[in-house]
Design a protein around this motif. Structure first.
Motif, mmCIF file in Angstrom:
data_model
loop_
_atom_site.group_PDB
_atom_site.id
_atom_site.type_symbol
_atom_site.label_atom_id
_atom_site.label_comp_id
_atom_site.label_asym_id
_atom_site.label_seq_id
_atom_site.Cartn_x
_atom_site.Cartn_y
_atom_site.Cartn_z
ATOM 1 N N MET A 57 0.755 -1.347 0.099
ATOM 2 C CA MET A 57 -0.056 -0.004 0.034
ATOM 3 C C MET A 57 0.911 1.257 0.152
ATOM 4 O O MET A 57 2.075 1.130 0.365
ATOM 5 C CB MET A 57 -0.863 -0.075 1.258
ATOM 6 C CG MET A 57 -1.974 -1.064 1.160
ATOM 7 S SD MET A 57 -2.966 -0.960 2.688
ATOM 8 C CE MET A 57 -4.138 -2.228 2.592
ATOM 9 N N THR A 61 -0.248 5.080 4.265
ATOM 10 C CA THR A 61 -1.334 4.338 4.733
ATOM 11 C C THR A 61 -1.322 4.309 6.319
ATOM 12 O O THR A 61 -0.228 3.758 6.846
ATOM 13 C CB THR A 61 -1.395 3.012 3.990
ATOM 14 O OG1 THR A 61 -1.403 2.865 2.621
ATOM 15 C CG2 THR A 61 -2.568 2.207 4.419
ATOM 16 N N ASN A 71 -10.722 3.772 1.758
ATOM 17 C CA ASN A 71 -10.314 4.638 0.481
ATOM 18 C C ASN A 71 -8.746 4.396 0.014
ATOM 19 O O ASN A 71 -7.956 5.486 -0.570
ATOM 20 C CB ASN A 71 -10.469 6.092 0.523
ATOM 21 C CG ASN A 71 -12.207 6.318 0.796
ATOM 22 O OD1 ASN A 71 -12.935 5.544 0.019
ATOM 23 N ND2 ASN A 71 -12.401 7.243 1.606
ATOM 24 N N THR A 72 -7.986 3.529 0.440
ATOM 25 C CA THR A 72 -7.025 3.054 0.178
ATOM 26 C C THR A 72 -6.750 1.880 -0.849
ATOM 27 O O THR A 72 -7.299 0.858 -0.693
ATOM 28 C CB THR A 72 -5.766 2.834 1.448
ATOM 29 O OG1 THR A 72 -6.209 3.944 2.461
ATOM 30 C CG2 THR A 72 -4.353 2.735 1.135
ATOM 31 N N LYS A 73 -5.858 2.243 -1.939
ATOM 32 C CA LYS A 73 -5.879 1.293 -3.021
ATOM 33 C C LYS A 73 -4.466 0.390 -2.721
ATOM 34 O O LYS A 73 -3.520 1.291 -2.183
ATOM 35 C CB LYS A 73 -5.827 1.754 -4.258
ATOM 36 C CG LYS A 73 -7.099 2.257 -4.613
ATOM 37 C CD LYS A 73 -7.402 2.634 -6.066
ATOM 38 C CE LYS A 73 -8.826 3.149 -6.323
ATOM 39 N NZ LYS A 73 -8.733 3.709 -7.757
ATOM 40 N N THR A 76 0.187 -0.924 -7.697
ATOM 41 C CA THR A 76 0.237 -1.327 -8.728
ATOM 42 C C THR A 76 0.925 -2.788 -8.366
ATOM 43 O O THR A 76 0.594 -4.119 -8.765
ATOM 44 C CB THR A 76 0.886 -0.745 -9.859
ATOM 45 O OG1 THR A 76 -0.015 0.365 -10.207
ATOM 46 C CG2 THR A 76 0.735 -1.721 -11.239
ATOM 47 N N LYS A 79 -0.621 -5.211 -5.546
ATOM 48 C CA LYS A 79 -1.480 -6.045 -6.109
ATOM 49 C C LYS A 79 -0.800 -7.630 -6.295
ATOM 50 O O LYS A 79 -1.642 -8.472 -5.919
ATOM 51 C CB LYS A 79 -2.434 -5.558 -7.092
ATOM 52 C CG LYS A 79 -3.378 -4.346 -6.893
ATOM 53 C CD LYS A 79 -4.143 -4.133 -8.089
ATOM 54 C CE LYS A 79 -4.753 -2.833 -7.812
ATOM 55 N NZ LYS A 79 -5.375 -2.258 -9.158
#
Length: 173
Positions: A57, A61, A71-73, A76, A79
């Protein structure tokens, strides 16, 4: 006996996975500028320790359980790390140090008060936390603290060398 396997597998894992560790560090550096993540967790006898993972993350975060982060992705590369479980590899160092075992209850955060309470009631803190265990191979998460603590307690009562290897193989495959 389990400690001997923990030492053996963590040393072998760190040696054989060192090319992946180095590549992941380099890619992680380009992905988010800070490839390693450390966080205080609760271990055996409720002693705190620093857990290491590859960062999945963004750097800023909040330090809470993943399911509580709004709301934290994932980055790239994060993942990919999560999907392949490569983010867990640095925890082999925690196993080598003796803070963790390969198999045990996942270490919780200091702010997970309900989970801590449920685990206290069931004696879960009498063992070292682990990278994997019964809850992980059955899909039980920290979203349900009571069920997680019950599952951890069940695993602790049933742990033996056979189950130790079963949890590891189920996690890997």
């Amino acid at each position: 006996m389990i400690r001997i396997f923990d030492l053996l597998f963590s040393i072998l894992g760190l040696i054989f996975l060192s090319p992946i560790l180095i590549i992941t560090l380099i890619i992680g550096w380009f992905d988010n500028g800070s490839p390693l993540f450390s966080q205080t967790r609760i271990g055996r006898y409720q002693r705190s320790f620093i857990l290491f993972k590859f960062r999945s993350m963004p750097v800023n975060t909040l330090s809470v359980a993943t399911h509580l982060v709004k709301n934290t992705k994932l980055t790239t590369f994060g993942k990919f790390l999560r999907n392949t479980k490569l983010d867990e590899i640095p925890q082999l160092y925690n196993v080598l140090k003796g803070d963790m075992s390969l198999v045990g209850p996942r270490p919780c955060l200091l702010n997970q008060k309900r989970l801590i309470s449920e685990r206290k009631k069931r004696g879960v803190f009498k063992v070292k936390p682990g990278i994997t265990g019964l809850a992980q191979v059955t899909g039980i998460t920290m979203k349900n603290p009571k069920l997680l603590a019950e599952t951890d307690a069940k695993m602790i009562k049933q742990i033996n060398i056979f189950n130790y290897f079963c949890y590891i193989f189920k996690t890997l495959f």
